[in-house]
Write a protein that holds these residues in place. Structure first.
Motif, PDB file in Angstrom:
ATOM      1  N   ASN A  31      51.243  37.682   9.025  1.00  0.00           N
ATOM      2  CA  ASN A  31      52.550  37.345   9.889  1.00  0.00           C
ATOM      3  C   ASN A  31      52.963  36.004   9.813  1.00  0.00           C
ATOM      4  O   ASN A  31      54.114  35.685   9.555  1.00  0.00           O
ATOM      5  CB  ASN A  31      52.697  37.642  11.205  1.00  0.00           C
ATOM      6  CG  ASN A  31      52.398  39.252  11.413  1.00  0.00           C
ATOM      7  OD1 ASN A  31      52.928  40.091  10.658  1.00  0.00           O
ATOM      8  ND2 ASN A  31      51.871  39.812  12.554  1.00  0.00           N
ATOM      9  N   TYR A  32      52.223  35.022   9.736  1.00  0.00           N
ATOM     10  CA  TYR A  32      52.404  33.386   9.858  1.00  0.00           C
ATOM     11  C   TYR A  32      53.014  33.311   8.377  1.00  0.00           C
ATOM     12  O   TYR A  32      54.099  32.560   8.205  1.00  0.00           O
ATOM     13  CB  TYR A  32      51.294  32.777  10.068  1.00  0.00           C
ATOM     14  CG  TYR A  32      51.391  31.318   9.930  1.00  0.00           C
ATOM     15  CD1 TYR A  32      51.999  30.585  10.657  1.00  0.00           C
ATOM     16  CD2 TYR A  32      50.883  30.577   8.740  1.00  0.00           C
ATOM     17  CE1 TYR A  32      52.208  29.219  10.718  1.00  0.00           C
ATOM     18  CE2 TYR A  32      51.116  29.365   8.519  1.00  0.00           C
ATOM     19  CZ  TYR A  32      51.558  28.537   9.476  1.00  0.00           C
ATOM     20  OH  TYR A  32      51.898  27.213   9.370  1.00  0.00           O
ATOM     21  N   TYR A  86      47.306  38.406  11.595  1.00  0.00           N
ATOM     22  CA  TYR A  86      48.182  37.020  12.032  1.00  0.00           C
ATOM     23  C   TYR A  86      48.329  36.050  10.974  1.00  0.00           C
ATOM     24  O   TYR A  86      49.482  35.654  10.889  1.00  0.00           O
ATOM     25  CB  TYR A  86      46.953  36.183  13.104  1.00  0.00           C
ATOM     26  CG  TYR A  86      47.661  35.048  13.526  1.00  0.00           C
ATOM     27  CD1 TYR A  86      48.481  34.991  14.260  1.00  0.00           C
ATOM     28  CD2 TYR A  86      47.236  33.794  12.981  1.00  0.00           C
ATOM     29  CE1 TYR A  86      49.066  33.713  14.733  1.00  0.00           C
ATOM     30  CE2 TYR A  86      47.376  32.517  13.115  1.00  0.00           C
ATOM     31  CZ  TYR A  86      48.397  32.490  14.119  1.00  0.00           C
ATOM     32  OH  TYR A  86      49.043  31.367  14.480  1.00  0.00           O
ATOM     33  N   ARG A  87      47.558  35.994   9.955  1.00  0.00           N
ATOM     34  CA  ARG A  87      47.887  35.170   8.675  1.00  0.00           C
ATOM     35  C   ARG A  87      49.059  35.669   8.124  1.00  0.00           C
ATOM     36  O   ARG A  87      49.764  35.022   7.571  1.00  0.00           O
ATOM     37  CB  ARG A  87      46.717  34.903   7.877  1.00  0.00           C
ATOM     38  CG  ARG A  87      45.518  33.953   8.389  1.00  0.00           C
ATOM     39  CD  ARG A  87      44.369  33.763   7.495  1.00  0.00           C
ATOM     40  NE  ARG A  87      44.767  33.006   6.413  1.00  0.00           N
ATOM     41  CZ  ARG A  87      44.866  31.728   6.250  1.00  0.00           C
ATOM     42  NH1 ARG A  87      44.526  30.927   7.376  1.00  0.00           N
ATOM     43  NH2 ARG A  87      45.135  31.217   5.108  1.00  0.00           N
ATOM     44  N   ARG A 121      50.328  23.992   1.967  1.00  0.00           N
ATOM     45  CA  ARG A 121      50.606  23.607   3.508  1.00  0.00           C
ATOM     46  C   ARG A 121      51.290  21.984   3.325  1.00  0.00           C
ATOM     47  O   ARG A 121      52.155  21.871   4.055  1.00  0.00           O
ATOM     48  CB  ARG A 121      49.119  23.466   4.148  1.00  0.00           C
ATOM     49  CG  ARG A 121      49.544  22.798   5.510  1.00  0.00           C
ATOM     50  CD  ARG A 121      48.280  23.116   6.364  1.00  0.00           C
ATOM     51  NE  ARG A 121      48.016  24.455   6.459  1.00  0.00           N
ATOM     52  CZ  ARG A 121      46.899  24.683   6.935  1.00  0.00           C
ATOM     53  NH1 ARG A 121      45.852  24.123   7.331  1.00  0.00           N
ATOM     54  NH2 ARG A 121      46.554  26.110   6.984  1.00  0.00           N
ATOM     55  N   CYS A 139      56.529  34.731   7.895  1.00  0.00           N
ATOM     56  CA  CYS A 139      57.827  33.712   8.782  1.00  0.00           C
ATOM     57  C   CYS A 139      57.813  32.391   7.764  1.00  0.00           C
ATOM     58  O   CYS A 139      58.948  32.109   7.669  1.00  0.00           O
ATOM     59  CB  CYS A 139      57.044  33.402   9.913  1.00  0.00           C
ATOM     60  SG  CYS A 139      56.931  35.017  11.241  1.00  0.00           S
TER      61      CYS A 139
END
Length: 132
Positions: free
Chosen positions: A21-22, A18-19, A87, A25
């Motif tokens: 893929n994130y 998941y990370r 971030r 993106c």
């Protein structure tokens, strides 16, 4: 206990997937901003030239001001990343890019057009450095 370890391993694998893929993106969006702006300005120059009655030199400044600002911001962006983390740097970049886009949408003269392009360039520079 081996089935418990296997379950934990699968959960971790899912979280990593998941990370990844994130992050992929986010990186793609960062590259998209730079490419989008570069592509859009070439199509936007004829109407901008008519609307603001730009000379050839002014057209050059309109196009190059964003790239120059991106270059300068990329030099400063490393410190931003080290100090606040990726971030915050990505959020900053997106916010600056959005503000610059809003400025461009209400540009009323040549100076405000250049100001908006420079602000967009700062967002692109930080974003390009932060997102690989």
């Amino acid at each position: 206990g081996s089935w418990v370890e296997e379950g934990q391993r699968r959960i971790r694998s899912s979280e990593v997937s998941y990370r990844m893929n994130y992050l992929t993106c986010v990186a793609a969006i960062g590259g998209f901003l730079f490419g989008y702006d570069t592509g859009v300005i070439s199509g936007a120059m004829p109407p901008l030239k008519r609307a603001f009655d730009l000379t050839t030199k002014q057209e050059e400044v309109v196009v190059s001001s964003t790239i120059f600002a991106a270059f300068i911001a990329s030099l400063w962006g490393g410190s931003l990343n080290n100090t606040f983390g990726r971030r915050i740097a990505v959020l900053f970049s997106a916010s600056v890019f959005t503000f610059g886009s809003l400025m461009l949408s209400i540009a009323w003269n040549y100076s405000s057009l250049i100001f908006g392009r420079v602000v967009v360039g700062i967002g692109i520079g930080v974003g390009s450095l932060t997102t690989p």
